[in-house]
Design a protein around this motif. Structure first.
Motif, PDB file in Angstrom:
ATOM      1  N   UNK A  53       0.824  -1.215   0.000  1.00  0.00           N
ATOM      2  CA  UNK A  53       0.000   0.000   0.000  1.00  0.00           C
ATOM      3  C   UNK A  53       0.858   1.265   0.000  1.00  0.00           C
ATOM      4  N   UNK A  54       2.072   1.180   0.523  1.00  0.00           N
ATOM      5  CA  UNK A  54       2.985   2.322   0.508  1.00  0.00           C
ATOM      6  C   UNK A  54       3.672   2.473  -0.852  1.00  0.00           C
ATOM      7  N   UNK A  55       4.180   1.363  -1.364  1.00  0.00           N
ATOM      8  CA  UNK A  55       5.042   1.411  -2.549  1.00  0.00           C
ATOM      9  C   UNK A  55       4.256   1.667  -3.835  1.00  0.00           C
ATOM     10  N   UNK A  56       3.126   0.979  -4.028  1.00  0.00           N
ATOM     11  CA  UNK A  56       2.481   0.999  -5.329  1.00  0.00           C
ATOM     12  C   UNK A  56       1.969   2.381  -5.736  1.00  0.00           C
ATOM     13  N   UNK A  57       1.192   3.101  -4.899  1.00  0.00           N
ATOM     14  CA  UNK A  57       0.769   4.442  -5.339  1.00  0.00           C
ATOM     15  C   UNK A  57       1.935   5.417  -5.444  1.00  0.00           C
ATOM     16  N   UNK A  58       2.932   5.289  -4.550  1.00  0.00           N
ATOM     17  CA  UNK A  58       4.101   6.174  -4.626  1.00  0.00           C
ATOM     18  C   UNK A  58       4.869   5.929  -5.922  1.00  0.00           C
ATOM     19  N   UNK A  59       5.059   4.653  -6.283  1.00  0.00           N
ATOM     20  CA  UNK A  59       5.780   4.319  -7.516  1.00  0.00           C
ATOM     21  C   UNK A  59       5.024   4.818  -8.741  1.00  0.00           C
TER      22      UNK A  59
END
Length: 472
Positions: A127-133
């Motif tokens: 949940x942290x990595x995917x939208x940030x990426x």
């Protein structure tokens, strides 16, 4: 029929050449997202082995998958906004570090509680990595062909990752150990943490918006309740109290969340964002694109093993053909979007996906069906990725820079809720035909799957045609 104009309809746009730094940054972001997509399915085949090694009760094995999916879907909108507030690169790196640490714990776990805790942490990392990426990726390229190409690659790898996870999980479990499904993440996380700080740059907002804590908590609880209810329905049936009570609770929480957002000074979701048809209907299309195709993988896995008698590893390798189709679709999607626009690409993708899925509603119980299955799943994979890339482009175009993290958080949420929602719904349809043969239940579920794809094409065509020429 004339095609509605979109900002991605760019016949004369010159090809944007990527710098070495952009190529390296793109490789880092794509690697991270592919790894997280693999994590959704890599343990499915290994569940019986994990249960035997760690002492899980058979009825509790589904929580190894559900704990991950609940957190990945439930917290993604919250962390999409956190990325806008604290910086996308910072949240991306923190998420990758958490993924590596939690994967090490999961690989070394000797008891069920520790493994489930690791899966929860992996879900939060996702949940942290995917939208940030995704927001780093959209910020790296201006709207147009270059961004569509990058999003096409990302979509192809995300969808292929789900299929690859099933294949890789079977191979690792059979050849080495299910623990390597965790340890591979550790190696990838270390590599990303070494390279990413050198090649990723963050566009900082001039003023950091305040984080809407009440809204963030409410929408996270609503999403967790919804995903929990849908997942439980796949296990216990839709009439069970454990299924419909959380779903009703999630509806009430979503209503309260909307009330909060209409009153706070700096909302988590500005209501105006969801009044944009391209954002709202784009994400509906994305949710259903992931729900239909990932649940079809589940149905075909049952068909290949329970009806045709293939081993888990063989079934995974057969479904790799679908994965190849998704990669081809992701590569072709930018050209399709360049010719007909992102909205029409969504509609065309769903129509072709429905056409490829419909013949499988007539499968029989002999292996003569294998060749038609390979051909149709490959074609369906291509079409599905055209629709997926079309929805990502549609849902992020025209969104102000300061809301890109939120917009990509919505895109990520629709992906993850779709992946989590599709399988239990199709599982419940198969289970409703328990008094008949397995193949009969699978035929009905596959027919419903094709019908949903066709219906989505029609709804999106009508909803987005009304917007042609209007402000997005």
């Amino acid at each position: 029929m004339s095609h509605p104009h979109t900002s991605t309809h760019t016949h004369a746009e010159p090809e944007e050449r990527l710098t070495g730094r952009q190529r390296a940054g793109l490789a880092v972001l794509l690697t991270a997202n592919f790894t997280l997509a693999v994590d959704f399915s890599i343990l499915n085949v290994a569940l019986p082995h994990i249960g035997a090694d760690l002492g899980f009760a058979t009825s509790n094995l589904q929580w190894i998958v559900t704990a991950f999916a609940l957190c990945a879907a439930g917290f993604t909108l919250f962390f999409g906004r956190v990325a806008d507030v604290l910086g996308r690169r910072r949240v991306f790196l923190a998420g990758v570090a958490l993924l590596g640490a939690s994967s090490m714990v999961g690989g070394l776990a000797q008891e069920p509680v520790l493994l489930l805790a690791a899966r929860v942490a992996q879900g939060i990392a996702t949940a942290m990595v995917t939208p940030a990426a995704l927001s780093l990726l959209t910020a790296m390229f201006s709207e147009g062909r270059a961004r569509s190409k990058a999003l096409g690659l990302n979509g192809a790898l995300m969808a292929a990752g789900f299929t690859t996870g099933a294949v890789l999980g079977g191979l690792l479990t059979g050849v080495v150990s299910w623990r390597w499904a965790f340890f591979i993440n550790v190696l990838i996380a270390v590599a990303v943490l070494v390279v990413a700080p050198r090649v990723l740059t963050d566009v900082r907002a001039e003023r950091r918006p305040r984080l809407d804590a009440p809204g963030a908590i409410t929408v996270t609880l609503a999403l967790v309740a919804l995903v929990y209810g849908i997942t439980t329905a796949g296990q216990s049936g839709w009439t069970a109290t454990d299924s419909w009570l959380p779903i009703l609770g999630s509806m009430a929480l979503f209503g309260w969340f909307w009330r909060i957002e209409s009153r706070v000074a700096e909302p988590l979701i500005q209501p105006a964002l969801l009044t944009r048809r391209n954002v709202a209907w784009g994400n509906v299309a994305g949710l259903l694109a992931f729900a239909t195709e990932t649940s079809l993988v589940f149905l075909l896995t049952l068909y290949l093993q329970d009806v045709l008698g293939y081993s888990a590893v063989s079934a995974g390798l057969i479904l790799a053909v679908l994965g190849m189709g998704t990669v081809l679709g992701g590569l072709a999607a930018p050209r399709v979007i360049g010719r007909i626009g992102s909205r029409n690409a969504i509609v065309a993708g769903f129509v072709l996906q429905a056409a490829a899925t419909a013949p499988l509603a007539f499968v029989g119980d002999n292996r003569a069906w294998l060749l038609p299955l390979l051909v149709t799943t490959f074609a369906g994979g291509v079409a599905n990725l055209v629709a997926i890339v079309g929805y990502v482009v549609t849902s992020t175009n025209g969104v102000p820079e300061g809301q890109q993290g939120l917009a990509t958080g919505l895109v990520t949420m629709s992906q993850q809720v779709g992946i989590t929602l599709g399988t239990p719904v199709m599982s419940a349809i198969v289970a409703s035909q328990a008094s008949t043969t397995t193949v009969h239940g699978l035929r009905l579920a596959i027919g419903v799957n094709a019908a949903v794809a066709l219906l989505t094409a029609g709804v999106v065509a009508v909803a987005l045609r009304q917007q042609a020429g209007s402000h997005e």
